[in-house]
Design an enzyme around this catalytic site. Structure first.
Site, PDB file in Angstrom:
ATOM      1  N   GLY A  11      14.834 -12.618  -0.590  1.00 43.04           N
ATOM      2  CA  GLY A  11      15.253 -12.260   0.756  1.00 43.04           C
ATOM      3  C   GLY A  11      15.523 -10.784   0.984  1.00 43.04           C
ATOM      4  O   GLY A  11      16.371 -10.437   1.812  1.00 43.04           O
ATOM      5  N   ASN A  13      13.495  -8.600   2.428  1.00 43.61           N
ATOM      6  CA  ASN A  13      13.086  -8.297   3.806  1.00 43.61           C
ATOM      7  C   ASN A  13      14.083  -8.874   4.809  1.00 43.61           C
ATOM      8  O   ASN A  13      14.386  -8.250   5.827  1.00 43.61           O
ATOM      9  CB  ASN A  13      11.687  -8.847   4.096  1.00 43.61           C
ATOM     10  CG  ASN A  13      10.598  -7.927   3.603  1.00 43.61           C
ATOM     11  OD1 ASN A  13      10.768  -6.713   3.571  1.00 43.61           O
ATOM     12  ND2 ASN A  13       9.469  -8.501   3.221  1.00 43.61           N
ATOM     13  N   MET A  89       6.540 -18.327   1.196  1.00 45.97           N
ATOM     14  CA  MET A  89       5.381 -18.551   0.341  1.00 45.97           C
ATOM     15  C   MET A  89       4.638 -19.840   0.672  1.00 45.97           C
ATOM     16  O   MET A  89       4.236 -20.593  -0.215  1.00 45.97           O
ATOM     17  CB  MET A  89       5.823 -18.549  -1.132  1.00 45.97           C
ATOM     18  CG  MET A  89       6.533 -17.290  -1.558  1.00 45.97           C
ATOM     19  SD  MET A  89       5.593 -15.778  -1.218  1.00 45.97           S
ATOM     20  CE  MET A  89       4.238 -15.967  -2.381  1.00 45.97           C
ATOM     21  N   ASN A 106       4.308 -11.116   9.842  1.00 45.72           N
ATOM     22  CA  ASN A 106       4.336 -11.142   8.385  1.00 45.72           C
ATOM     23  C   ASN A 106       4.195  -9.724   7.855  1.00 45.72           C
ATOM     24  O   ASN A 106       3.687  -8.834   8.551  1.00 45.72           O
ATOM     25  CB  ASN A 106       3.188 -12.010   7.847  1.00 45.72           C
ATOM     26  CG  ASN A 106       3.267 -12.211   6.347  1.00 45.72           C
ATOM     27  OD1 ASN A 106       4.341 -12.421   5.793  1.00 45.72           O
ATOM     28  ND2 ASN A 106       2.124 -12.158   5.677  1.00 45.72           N
ATOM     29  N   HIS A 108       2.703  -7.551   4.374  1.00 40.56           N
ATOM     30  CA  HIS A 108       1.829  -7.688   3.204  1.00 40.56           C
ATOM     31  C   HIS A 108       1.809  -6.356   2.461  1.00 40.56           C
ATOM     32  O   HIS A 108       1.633  -5.301   3.086  1.00 40.56           O
ATOM     33  CB  HIS A 108       0.410  -8.081   3.623  1.00 40.56           C
ATOM     34  CG  HIS A 108      -0.492  -8.317   2.451  1.00 40.56           C
ATOM     35  ND1 HIS A 108      -0.394  -9.450   1.667  1.00 40.56           N
ATOM     36  CD2 HIS A 108      -1.479  -7.563   1.920  1.00 40.56           C
ATOM     37  CE1 HIS A 108      -1.302  -9.371   0.702  1.00 40.56           C
ATOM     38  NE2 HIS A 108      -1.969  -8.248   0.840  1.00 40.56           N
ATOM     39  N   GLY A 142      -6.140 -17.120   9.515  1.00 38.45           N
ATOM     40  CA  GLY A 142      -6.619 -16.704   8.210  1.00 38.45           C
ATOM     41  C   GLY A 142      -5.477 -16.304   7.301  1.00 38.45           C
ATOM     42  O   GLY A 142      -4.305 -16.414   7.647  1.00 38.45           O
ATOM     43  N   ASP A 144      -3.759 -13.230   5.737  1.00 37.82           N
ATOM     44  CA  ASP A 144      -3.610 -11.775   5.845  1.00 37.82           C
ATOM     45  C   ASP A 144      -4.720 -11.155   6.687  1.00 37.82           C
ATOM     46  O   ASP A 144      -5.179 -10.041   6.413  1.00 37.82           O
ATOM     47  CB  ASP A 144      -3.575 -11.122   4.440  1.00 37.82           C
ATOM     48  CG  ASP A 144      -2.431 -11.648   3.598  1.00 37.82           C
ATOM     49  OD1 ASP A 144      -1.349 -11.888   4.150  1.00 37.82           O
ATOM     50  OD2 ASP A 144      -2.625 -11.817   2.376  1.00 37.82           O
ATOM     51  N   GLU A 173       8.350  -1.338   3.454  1.00 36.15           N
ATOM     52  CA  GLU A 173       8.379  -2.652   4.104  1.00 36.15           C
ATOM     53  C   GLU A 173       9.719  -2.855   4.805  1.00 36.15           C
ATOM     54  O   GLU A 173       9.789  -3.268   5.971  1.00 36.15           O
ATOM     55  CB  GLU A 173       8.181  -3.711   3.018  1.00 36.15           C
ATOM     56  CG  GLU A 173       7.667  -5.042   3.453  1.00 36.15           C
ATOM     57  CD  GLU A 173       7.275  -5.877   2.231  1.00 36.15           C
ATOM     58  OE1 GLU A 173       6.316  -6.640   2.356  1.00 36.15           O
ATOM     59  OE2 GLU A 173       7.932  -5.782   1.169  1.00 36.15           O
TER      60      GLU A 173
END
Length: 201
Positions: A11, A13, A89, A106, A108, A142, A144, A173
């Site tokens: 956690g 983020n 995930m 999201n 990445h 899709g 990413d 990030e």
């Protein structure tokens, strides 16, 4: 705008979002609920420490349709209007995404479209690139592949491995994600086709 945050692990983020909220930098976004598909993970403790409602919706032992229906019910119960995947995930299907069109975000750890999928920093090291980075994007059907909202580059050092590079990427990030969430909530982001208006960086 009430935000639901989906987590699966430590956690970090989520913590960046919680910290931004605590200092007033996330408004008009508000974290309405944190939902984990795994019990007992540190992300749940982070939410509890911040006084944010948190719950577990386990994916184990149920089919994907049932799991996503339970996720949607939990988000609806807290009035969530947008969703942030913060180390979540699980791949979400169109059934889920269609409930939040261009309102699922999201992060990445690469400069997409380079190195999608798992372990992007290690992919970058193996490929020998000199620049890696982070991408914040809308989620589509899709993996990413969704429209890019913001990116930040991170130089790859000669002695980097996947872990050391990922640690530096995470710092970017943690900086970018709250900015994007705040701008989405403030109405400064929109998406037409694959073109994002009002990019955060």
């Amino acid at each position: 705008m009430k935000i639901g945050v989906l987590v699966s692990g430590t956690g970090t983020n989520l913590q960046a979002l919680l910290d931004a909220q605590a200092r007033g930098a996330l408004a008009p976004a508000e974290i309405a609920v944190v939902i984990s598909n795994q019990p007992g993970v540190p992300a749940l403790a982070r939410a509890a420490a911040a006084g944010v409602p948190a719950e577990v919706v386990p994916h184990a032992g149920v089919d994907r349709v049932t799991f996503e229906a339970r996720l949607l019910d939990a988000l609806a119960a807290r009035g969530a209007e947008a969703v942030v995947l913060a180390g979540f995930m699980r791949i979400l299907t169109a059934h889920f995404l269609d409930r939040f069109p261009m309102r699922v975000i999201n992060t990445h750890p690469s400069l997409l479209p380079a190195f999608p999928g798992v372990d992007a920093p290690a992919q970058a090291i193996a490929y020998g690139v000199k620049l890696a980075g982070v991408t914040v994007h809308f989620v589509d059907r899709g993996v990413d592949t969704g429209p890019i909202i913001a990116q930040a580059a991170v130089a790859v050092a000669d002695d980097d491995d996947g872990k050391t590079l990922h640690a530096r990427i995470q710092r970017e990030e943690h900086r970018l994600l709250p900015i994007v969430v705040q701008r989405l909530a403030a109405g400064h982001l929109s998406c037409q086709g694959r073109v994002v208006r009002g990019r955060a960086e």
